[in-house]
Write a protein that holds these residues in place. Structure first.
Motif, PDB file in Angstrom:
ATOM      1  N   ARG A   1      -0.903   4.048   5.665  1.00  0.00           N
ATOM      2  CA  ARG A   1      -2.170   3.780   6.353  1.00  0.00           C
ATOM      3  C   ARG A   1      -2.324   4.680   7.594  1.00  0.00           C
TER       4      ARG A   1
ATOM      5  N   GLU B   1       0.830  -1.203   0.000  1.00  0.00           N
ATOM      6  CA  GLU B   1       0.000   0.000   0.000  1.00  0.00           C
ATOM      7  C   GLU B   1       0.866   1.255   0.000  1.00  0.00           C
TER       8      GLU B   1
ATOM      9  N   HIS C   1      -4.888  -3.948  -0.367  1.00  0.00           N
ATOM     10  CA  HIS C   1      -5.036  -2.503  -0.582  1.00  0.00           C
ATOM     11  C   HIS C   1      -3.904  -2.008  -1.475  1.00  0.00           C
ATOM     12  N   PRO C   2      -4.245  -1.093  -2.404  1.00  0.00           N
ATOM     13  CA  PRO C   2      -5.584  -0.602  -2.721  1.00  0.00           C
ATOM     14  C   PRO C   2      -6.506  -1.728  -3.218  1.00  0.00           C
TER      15      PRO C   2
END
Length: 262
Positions: free
Chosen positions: A246, A27, A47-48
């Motif tokens: 994040r 991510e 993620h994404p």
């Protein structure tokens, strides 16, 4: 460069073919604008959303397919001391230069972001990301400083029941949130018996993480039958355990979490 285990990572040129064996680091790479350089990821790199569908899956974080990794001809492989085993790191080193992160604090995460900025020639983006994390962190620390300290137990697994203790990134994040970890005097991820918590009359909350075990409402009720004198709360494990970019979302999540607890 030395990675976060102080191992030498020697490269002849900026890497153009990257394999990431750590979901939170995948991510981060995307948020640094490196998505086109990523050639391989794990099945847990969710993620994404949908990103892994466009990349070669090389296995999980604990079990990898070395043949697939070798065929991808990577310039660098990115690992983490906790997520990946020593055996995996040693096997990857035989294929390509391998960088290993080791994250216990926000500062460790910022250091990793800075290292990635240097490794992948995106220093400006990395610096801006760290600046944004600093802003969010300072803002959150100011807000949480006026909140009372709450004693918690943070569960990550069932059968056996396992909790978060000291010397972990999650423990650090709990401290940032003014949560006093009931298992701060133990190390890593100890197994416990639920009945040992019955006597913890000063325990304010039991936090059930969404990962690695996917705790849900039925598990909440299971614990309440054993320990009826405590509030049990389902929390987003990614916000507590995923470092890197994040963190920009995590601090906003923590604000909402505290509002829901008050």
């Amino acid at each position: 460069m030395k990675d976060q285990l102080q191992r030498d990572v020697i490269l002849k040129a900026p890497p153009k073919r990257i394999i990431s064996l750590v979901p939170s680091q995948t991510e981060l790479l995307v948020d640094l604008g490196l998505e086109n350089y990523i050639v391989g990821v794990t099945k847990f790199c969710v993620h994404p959303i949908g990103f892994k569908n466009s990349k070669q899956i090389v296995g999980g974080t604990k079990n990898i397919n070395l043949e697939i990794i070798r065929d991808l001809n990577p310039d660098i492989i990115l690992c983490n001391k906790e997520e990946n085993t020593k055996e995996i790191v040693e096997a990857c080193e035989k294929i390509a230069p391998t960088h290993v992160s080791n994250i216990f604090t926000i500062n460790d995460s910022k250091q990793l972001i800075k290292q990635y900025g240097i490794l992948f020639s995106c220093e400006e983006k990395a610096a801006l990301l760290n600046k944004s994390i600093d802003h969010k962190y300072l803002e959150f620390k100011t807000e949480v400083s006026s909140m009372s300290i709450k004693k918690v137990a943070y569960f990550i697994w069932r059968k056996p029941w396992m909790v978060v203790a000291n010397n972990t990134f999650i423990h650090h994040v709990l401290e940032i949130n003014n949560f006093k970890n009931n298992y701060a005097n133990q190390e890593r991820y100890p197994e416990i018996e639920l009945n040992t918590l019955r006597e913890s009359i000063d325990l304010d909350y039991i936090l059930l993480s969404s990962e690695p075990f996917p705790f849900g409402e039925k598990h909440k009720q299971e614990i309440l039958k054993e320990i009826p004198n405590v509030r049990v709360v389902l929390v987003d494990g990614e916000m507590f355990s995923w470092y890197g970019s994040r963190l920009l979302k995590a601090f906003d999540y923590f604000k909402k979490l505290h509002n829901s607890l008050n």
